[in-house]
Design a protein around this motif. Structure first.
Motif, PDB file in Angstrom:
ATOM      1  N   PRO A 107       0.887  -1.099   0.119  1.00 42.01           N
ATOM      2  CA  PRO A 107       0.141   0.028  -0.076  1.00 42.01           C
ATOM      3  C   PRO A 107       0.938   1.355   0.020  1.00 42.01           C
ATOM      4  O   PRO A 107       0.341   2.055  -0.598  1.00 42.01           O
ATOM      5  CB  PRO A 107      -0.683  -0.005   1.254  1.00 42.01           C
ATOM      6  N   ALA A 108       2.032   1.242   0.565  1.00 39.88           N
ATOM      7  CA  ALA A 108       2.876   2.321   0.963  1.00 39.88           C
ATOM      8  C   ALA A 108       3.316   2.775  -0.881  1.00 39.88           C
ATOM      9  O   ALA A 108       3.214   3.970  -1.354  1.00 39.88           O
ATOM     10  CB  ALA A 108       4.034   2.195   1.667  1.00 39.88           C
ATOM     11  N   LEU A 109       3.739   1.586  -1.459  1.00 39.59           N
ATOM     12  CA  LEU A 109       4.099   2.034  -2.908  1.00 39.59           C
ATOM     13  C   LEU A 109       3.014   2.349  -3.844  1.00 39.59           C
ATOM     14  O   LEU A 109       3.174   3.005  -4.726  1.00 39.59           O
ATOM     15  CB  LEU A 109       4.739   0.860  -3.319  1.00 39.59           C
ATOM     16  N   LEU A 110       1.853   1.766  -3.638  1.00 38.84           N
ATOM     17  CA  LEU A 110       0.515   2.340  -4.370  1.00 38.84           C
ATOM     18  C   LEU A 110       0.215   3.705  -4.290  1.00 38.84           C
ATOM     19  O   LEU A 110       0.227   4.478  -5.075  1.00 38.84           O
ATOM     20  CB  LEU A 110      -0.492   1.385  -4.035  1.00 38.84           C
ATOM     21  N   LEU A 111       0.206   4.030  -2.719  1.00 39.77           N
ATOM     22  CA  LEU A 111       0.091   5.567  -2.693  1.00 39.77           C
ATOM     23  C   LEU A 111       1.198   6.548  -3.318  1.00 39.77           C
ATOM     24  O   LEU A 111       0.978   7.513  -3.667  1.00 39.77           O
ATOM     25  CB  LEU A 111      -0.205   5.732  -1.271  1.00 39.77           C
ATOM     26  N   ALA A 112       2.277   6.037  -3.054  1.00 37.09           N
ATOM     27  CA  ALA A 112       3.312   6.853  -3.516  1.00 37.09           C
ATOM     28  C   ALA A 112       3.409   6.890  -4.956  1.00 37.09           C
ATOM     29  O   ALA A 112       3.745   8.247  -5.562  1.00 37.09           O
ATOM     30  CB  ALA A 112       4.723   6.249  -3.093  1.00 37.09           C
ATOM     31  N   ALA A 113       2.748   5.894  -5.757  1.00 37.76           N
ATOM     32  CA  ALA A 113       2.568   6.175  -7.195  1.00 37.76           C
ATOM     33  C   ALA A 113       1.546   7.086  -7.622  1.00 37.76           C
ATOM     34  O   ALA A 113       1.829   7.790  -8.569  1.00 37.76           O
ATOM     35  CB  ALA A 113       2.551   4.620  -7.711  1.00 37.76           C
ATOM     36  N   THR A 114       0.655   7.418  -6.716  1.00 35.84           N
ATOM     37  CA  THR A 114      -0.100   8.526  -7.084  1.00 35.84           C
ATOM     38  C   THR A 114       0.378  10.086  -6.999  1.00 35.84           C
ATOM     39  O   THR A 114      -0.109  10.769  -7.526  1.00 35.84           O
ATOM     40  CB  THR A 114      -1.474   8.552  -6.040  1.00 35.84           C
ATOM     41  N   VAL A 115       1.476   9.948  -6.298  1.00 40.23           N
ATOM     42  CA  VAL A 115       2.208  11.316  -6.357  1.00 40.23           C
ATOM     43  C   VAL A 115       2.971  11.507  -7.346  1.00 40.23           C
ATOM     44  O   VAL A 115       3.318  12.715  -7.765  1.00 40.23           O
ATOM     45  CB  VAL A 115       2.852  11.401  -4.750  1.00 40.23           C
ATOM     46  N   GLY A 116       3.825  10.507  -7.556  1.00 36.01           N
ATOM     47  CA  GLY A 116       5.050  10.651  -9.011  1.00 36.01           C
ATOM     48  C   GLY A 116       5.924   9.416  -8.647  1.00 36.01           C
ATOM     49  O   GLY A 116       6.136   8.874  -7.756  1.00 36.01           O
ATOM     50  N   PHE A 117       6.764   9.535  -9.948  1.00 39.36           N
ATOM     51  CA  PHE A 117       7.616   8.614  -9.860  1.00 39.36           C
ATOM     52  C   PHE A 117       8.835   8.627  -8.928  1.00 39.36           C
ATOM     53  O   PHE A 117       9.055   7.562  -8.345  1.00 39.36           O
ATOM     54  CB  PHE A 117       8.201   8.547 -11.423  1.00 39.36           C
ATOM     55  N   GLU A 118       9.274  10.126  -8.703  1.00 42.48           N
ATOM     56  CA  GLU A 118      10.319  10.150  -7.900  1.00 42.48           C
ATOM     57  C   GLU A 118       9.870   9.847  -6.247  1.00 42.48           C
ATOM     58  O   GLU A 118      10.657   9.108  -5.528  1.00 42.48           O
ATOM     59  CB  GLU A 118      10.714  11.721  -7.583  1.00 42.48           C
ATOM     60  N   THR A 119       8.696  10.108  -5.967  1.00 43.03           N
ATOM     61  CA  THR A 119       8.111   9.737  -4.540  1.00 43.03           C
ATOM     62  C   THR A 119       8.256   8.325  -4.565  1.00 43.03           C
ATOM     63  O   THR A 119       8.397   7.684  -3.434  1.00 43.03           O
ATOM     64  CB  THR A 119       6.890  10.405  -4.376  1.00 43.03           C
ATOM     65  N   THR A 120       7.716   7.669  -5.864  1.00 46.49           N
ATOM     66  CA  THR A 120       7.842   6.105  -5.545  1.00 46.49           C
ATOM     67  C   THR A 120       9.050   5.483  -5.358  1.00 46.49           C
ATOM     68  O   THR A 120       9.429   4.644  -4.602  1.00 46.49           O
ATOM     69  CB  THR A 120       7.228   5.457  -6.834  1.00 46.49           C
ATOM     70  N   MET A 121      10.160   6.049  -5.909  1.00 40.84           N
ATOM     71  CA  MET A 121      11.392   5.597  -5.813  1.00 40.84           C
ATOM     72  C   MET A 121      11.912   5.913  -4.531  1.00 40.84           C
ATOM     73  O   MET A 121      12.509   5.041  -3.972  1.00 40.84           O
ATOM     74  CB  MET A 121      12.414   6.306  -6.836  1.00 40.84           C
ATOM     75  N   TRP A 122      11.781   6.886  -3.972  1.00 38.24           N
ATOM     76  CA  TRP A 122      12.095   7.312  -2.498  1.00 38.24           C
ATOM     77  C   TRP A 122      11.268   6.574  -1.445  1.00 38.24           C
ATOM     78  O   TRP A 122      11.994   5.993  -0.484  1.00 38.24           O
ATOM     79  CB  TRP A 122      11.815   8.885  -2.229  1.00 38.24           C
ATOM     80  N   THR A 123      10.214   6.034  -1.810  1.00 37.47           N
ATOM     81  CA  THR A 123       9.454   5.174  -0.939  1.00 37.47           C
ATOM     82  C   THR A 123       9.941   3.828  -0.845  1.00 37.47           C
ATOM     83  O   THR A 123      10.194   3.065  -0.088  1.00 37.47           O
ATOM     84  CB  THR A 123       7.848   5.126  -1.400  1.00 37.47           C
ATOM     85  N   LEU A 124      10.346   3.370  -2.077  1.00 37.44           N
ATOM     86  CA  LEU A 124      10.933   1.953  -2.444  1.00 37.44           C
ATOM     87  C   LEU A 124      12.389   2.004  -1.650  1.00 37.44           C
ATOM     88  O   LEU A 124      12.731   0.884  -0.961  1.00 37.44           O
ATOM     89  CB  LEU A 124      11.140   1.692  -3.797  1.00 37.44           C
ATOM     90  N   ALA A 125      13.099   2.942  -1.728  1.00 38.31           N
ATOM     91  CA  ALA A 125      14.272   3.076  -1.105  1.00 38.31           C
ATOM     92  C   ALA A 125      14.007   3.036   0.443  1.00 38.31           C
ATOM     93  O   ALA A 125      14.844   2.590   1.287  1.00 38.31           O
ATOM     94  CB  ALA A 125      15.113   4.273  -1.403  1.00 38.31           C
ATOM     95  N   LEU A 126      13.177   3.921   1.018  1.00 35.05           N
ATOM     96  CA  LEU A 126      12.847   3.757   2.324  1.00 35.05           C
ATOM     97  C   LEU A 126      12.404   2.311   2.849  1.00 35.05           C
ATOM     98  O   LEU A 126      12.953   1.876   3.871  1.00 35.05           O
ATOM     99  CB  LEU A 126      11.922   4.643   2.546  1.00 35.05           C
ATOM    100  N   VAL A 127      11.681   1.840   2.038  1.00 37.89           N
ATOM    101  CA  VAL A 127      11.179   0.289   2.558  1.00 37.89           C
ATOM    102  C   VAL A 127      12.337  -0.620   2.407  1.00 37.89           C
ATOM    103  O   VAL A 127      12.736  -1.362   3.769  1.00 37.89           O
ATOM    104  CB  VAL A 127      10.070  -0.147   1.496  1.00 37.89           C
ATOM    105  N   VAL A 128      13.372  -0.269   1.538  1.00 40.60           N
ATOM    106  CA  VAL A 128      14.431  -1.296   1.539  1.00 40.60           C
ATOM    107  C   VAL A 128      15.486  -1.108   2.794  1.00 40.60           C
ATOM    108  O   VAL A 128      16.043  -1.923   3.368  1.00 40.60           O
ATOM    109  CB  VAL A 128      15.196  -1.133   0.219  1.00 40.60           C
ATOM    110  N   LEU A 129      15.559   0.233   3.111  1.00 39.10           N
ATOM    111  CA  LEU A 129      16.468   0.808   3.873  1.00 39.10           C
ATOM    112  C   LEU A 129      16.145   0.438   5.400  1.00 39.10           C
ATOM    113  O   LEU A 129      16.872  -0.205   6.125  1.00 39.10           O
ATOM    114  CB  LEU A 129      16.681   2.370   3.948  1.00 39.10           C
ATOM    115  N   VAL A 130      14.691   0.622   5.692  1.00 40.24           N
ATOM    116  CA  VAL A 130      14.182  -0.062   7.076  1.00 40.24           C
ATOM    117  C   VAL A 130      14.381  -1.418   6.986  1.00 40.24           C
ATOM    118  O   VAL A 130      14.583  -1.849   8.267  1.00 40.24           O
ATOM    119  CB  VAL A 130      12.958   0.632   7.054  1.00 40.24           C
ATOM    120  N   GLN A 131      14.104  -2.155   6.106  1.00 45.98           N
ATOM    121  CA  GLN A 131      14.009  -3.571   6.375  1.00 45.98           C
ATOM    122  C   GLN A 131      15.731  -4.046   6.494  1.00 45.98           C
ATOM    123  O   GLN A 131      15.847  -5.176   7.130  1.00 45.98           O
ATOM    124  CB  GLN A 131      13.529  -4.475   5.072  1.00 45.98           C
TER     125      GLN A 131
END
Length: 338
Positions: A247-271
């Motif tokens: 769901p985090a990536l889905l919502l980030a995709a509605t904001v923009g590609f850059e936000t999606t990439m930052w969200t993906l990086a955050l998820v990977v970093l936290v994990q």
């Protein structure tokens, strides 16, 4: 009857009792899982009550009651202060997710997949009496959920108040010559579960906070609701983090590609921080579960017990590991419960 015959008869009787106990447990699987949940609640209350006993020198049962009341008041205050915010963000999250999926569908041309899923769903939609039965089943499940939560909380409090009473009763089921070994293994299992719950609670809080704050900084909608979901999902290894990232990536995709990439990086970093830094630091003394064992345990318990098995797969596996290994090598997290 000769001594060897008596031993053979006793061994056969013990084997029959063990098989009978497993059969009864299988028939009452849901009840057994509720009892295990109550044990986890009792262990958690004891873990919070131990520092109170150490600091205030209160009797253990008084410290336990004080701890339970303090936790209840704390949750009540937190819900009063932040409940409306979290509720609004959860409602916003639920409202935004269909639009986020529609945006992703249009971007990657997933209309055919969606149409196939919808057609399959239409073919399985109940009508008439079947729909009424489904509604009744949903109402019954909600009622069972409320009753189950009450039983788990109340049972956990009762178990926490007099743990030695129930421990002695359980040990008494074993032959007298095996009771000391059984008691040692049960203490080892209790210590392992206590340490596991402490580490898991801290990991859930930190992952939830890091995820929520990170998503808020990035600018993802409903960031704190997503952080809450990520923290709760952390209880289920490997499967939970993946489920919370969707769901985090889905919502980030509605904001923009850059936000999606930052969200993906955050998820990977936290994990990565959780898996390589946080978890090893928090779980140095608990039963170490290999990643493959944890993953297949989730699959196995999900197959056997459904969603409740998914939630309890890791603590059940920790319990099994602690029971079968040498009690002398078990972790020790404090004195035995009084």
């Amino acid at each position: 009857m000769r001594g060897s015959d008596r031993r053979m008869a006793r061994n056969v009787a013990v084997a029959c009792l063990v098989v009978g106990a497993f059969w009864i447990s299988w028939q009452l699987a849901e009840l057994v899982l509720l009892i295990f949940l109550a044990v986890l609640v009792a262990i958690t209350l004891h873990a919070f009550a131990q520092p109170v006993v150490h600091v205030t020198r209160l009797p253990p049962h008084v410290a336990l009651v004080f701890t339970a009341l303090t936790l209840a008041v704390t949750f009540g205050v937190v819900f009063y202060l932040f409940g409306s915010l979290i509720q609004a963000q959860i409602a916003d999250l639920i409202e935004r997710l269909p639009g986020a999926w529609a945006s992703l569908r249009d971007r990657f041309q997933l209309q055919q997949l969606e149409q196939s899923v919808m057609e399959q769903a239409k073919n399985n939609v109940p009508t008439g009496e079947a729909l009424l039965t489904a509604v009744r089943g949903l109402t019954s499940n909600l009622a069972n959920l409320v009753v189950g939560i009450f039983l788990v909380v109340a049972g956990g409090i009762y178990l926490a108040i007099q743990p030695r009473l129930y421990l002695d009763g359980l040990v008494a089921l074993f032959p007298e010559e095996n009771q000391e070994v059984a008691r040692a293994r049960l203490h080892a299992a209790g210590s392992a579960l206590r340490l596991f719950l402490k580490a898991q609670l801290m990991a859930m809080v930190l992952v939830g906070v890091f995820t929520g704050v990170g998503l808020w900084i990035i600018g993802v909608p409903s960031a704190f609701a997503l952080g809450l979901f990520a923290g709760l999902a952390e209880f289920v290894p490997m499967v939970g983090p993946v489920a919370s990232a969707i769901p985090a990536l889905l919502l980030a995709a509605t904001v923009g590609f850059e936000t999606t990439m930052w969200t993906l990086a955050l998820v990977v970093l936290v994990q990565q921080l959780e898996g390589n830094v946080l978890t090893p630091l928090l779980q140095q003394q608990i039963v170490s579960l290999p990643a493959a064992v944890a993953l297949f345990a989730v699959v196995a318990f999900a197959t056997l017990f459904g969603m409740l098995g998914v939630v309890l797969a890791t603590p059940l596996t920790v319990l099994i590991f602690a029971l079968v290994r040498n009690p002398a090598a078990a972790p020790h997290s404090g004195p035995a419960p009084q």
